[in-house]
Design a protein around this motif. Structure first.
Motif, PDB file in Angstrom:
ATOM      1  N   PRO A  60      44.393  51.396  51.205  1.00  0.00           N
ATOM      2  CA  PRO A  60      43.354  51.190  49.880  1.00  0.00           C
ATOM      3  C   PRO A  60      43.834  49.705  49.604  1.00  0.00           C
ATOM      4  N   ARG A  61      43.034  48.656  49.372  1.00  0.00           N
ATOM      5  CA  ARG A  61      43.123  47.537  48.686  1.00  0.00           C
ATOM      6  C   ARG A  61      42.669  47.654  47.092  1.00  0.00           C
ATOM      7  N   VAL A  62      43.372  47.436  46.182  1.00  0.00           N
ATOM      8  CA  VAL A  62      43.057  47.590  44.897  1.00  0.00           C
ATOM      9  C   VAL A  62      43.330  46.210  44.160  1.00  0.00           C
ATOM     10  N   HIS A 100      38.526  45.936  35.136  1.00  0.00           N
ATOM     11  CA  HIS A 100      37.622  46.048  36.280  1.00  0.00           C
ATOM     12  C   HIS A 100      38.710  46.274  37.358  1.00  0.00           C
ATOM     13  N   ALA A 101      38.107  47.177  38.176  1.00  0.00           N
ATOM     14  CA  ALA A 101      39.089  47.628  39.507  1.00  0.00           C
ATOM     15  C   ALA A 101      38.018  47.433  40.550  1.00  0.00           C
ATOM     16  N   ARG A 148      38.952  55.065  30.207  1.00  0.00           N
ATOM     17  CA  ARG A 148      37.794  55.276  29.399  1.00  0.00           C
ATOM     18  C   ARG A 148      36.651  54.614  29.407  1.00  0.00           C
ATOM     19  N   ASN A 149      35.519  55.069  29.117  1.00  0.00           N
ATOM     20  CA  ASN A 149      34.350  54.315  29.267  1.00  0.00           C
ATOM     21  C   ASN A 149      33.962  53.620  30.706  1.00  0.00           C
ATOM     22  N   PHE A 150      34.171  54.332  31.841  1.00  0.00           N
ATOM     23  CA  PHE A 150      34.141  54.051  33.117  1.00  0.00           C
ATOM     24  C   PHE A 150      32.378  53.917  33.582  1.00  0.00           C
ATOM     25  N   VAL A 151      32.326  52.935  34.246  1.00  0.00           N
ATOM     26  CA  VAL A 151      30.835  52.851  34.624  1.00  0.00           C
ATOM     27  C   VAL A 151      31.035  52.276  36.022  1.00  0.00           C
ATOM     28  N   GLU A 164      33.738  50.567  49.600  1.00  0.00           N
ATOM     29  CA  GLU A 164      34.059  49.480  48.363  1.00  0.00           C
ATOM     30  C   GLU A 164      33.479  50.104  47.020  1.00  0.00           C
ATOM     31  N   ILE A 165      34.209  50.024  46.036  1.00  0.00           N
ATOM     32  CA  ILE A 165      33.740  50.472  44.853  1.00  0.00           C
ATOM     33  C   ILE A 165      34.215  49.507  43.647  1.00  0.00           C
ATOM     34  N   LEU A 166      33.290  48.934  42.847  1.00  0.00           N
ATOM     35  CA  LEU A 166      33.674  48.321  41.559  1.00  0.00           C
ATOM     36  C   LEU A 166      33.281  49.269  40.462  1.00  0.00           C
ATOM     37  N   ILE A 167      34.504  49.225  39.548  1.00  0.00           N
ATOM     38  CA  ILE A 167      34.448  49.957  38.394  1.00  0.00           C
ATOM     39  C   ILE A 167      34.746  49.142  37.144  1.00  0.00           C
ATOM     40  N   GLU A 168      33.971  49.547  36.088  1.00  0.00           N
ATOM     41  CA  GLU A 168      34.394  48.690  34.630  1.00  0.00           C
ATOM     42  C   GLU A 168      34.713  49.875  33.896  1.00  0.00           C
ATOM     43  N   GLY A 169      35.615  49.399  32.774  1.00  0.00           N
ATOM     44  CA  GLY A 169      36.006  50.297  31.934  1.00  0.00           C
ATOM     45  C   GLY A 169      37.339  50.053  31.402  1.00  0.00           C
TER      46      GLY A 169
END
Length: 93
Positions: free
Chosen positions: A27-29, A36-37, A67-70, A78-83
């Motif tokens: 994985p590349r994080v 942001h991730a 917390r508060n992940f979206v 691929e995935i982009l998350i915010e929180g």
């Protein structure tokens, strides 16, 4: 992964200068602060709620807590998350 396959992967990364994350299916994080991730090379979403995300990897899982992940973007690999991210850990099985 058998020993022969591992030797070929190491040779490809060292001699042909191919990125190890691609050849070894790692994985590349990429994080921007703790808000942001962006994760590449995942194999699917296992758990998602506002406090925890788990992604399947070729070898184990990637666990993100906070917390508060979206989920802003979800593509096959691929995935982009915010929180607010508290921790990112690799869980081997």
């Amino acid at each position: 992964m058998n020993r022969w396959h591992q030797r070929i992967d190491n040779w490809l990364t060292n001699h042909l200068k191919l990125p190890s994350d691609v050849v070894l299916e790692l994985p590349r994080v990429t994080t921007i602060g703790q808000f942001h991730a962006y994760i590449e090379n995942h194999q699917g979403l296992i758990i998602f709620n506002e406090d925890e995300i788990q992604l399947k990897m070729s070898k184990g899982k990637l666990k993100i807590t906070g917390r508060n992940f979206v989920i802003k973007t979800l593509l096959p690999e691929e995935i982009l998350i915010e929180g607010i991210i508290s921790s990112i850990s690799y869980v081997t099985e």
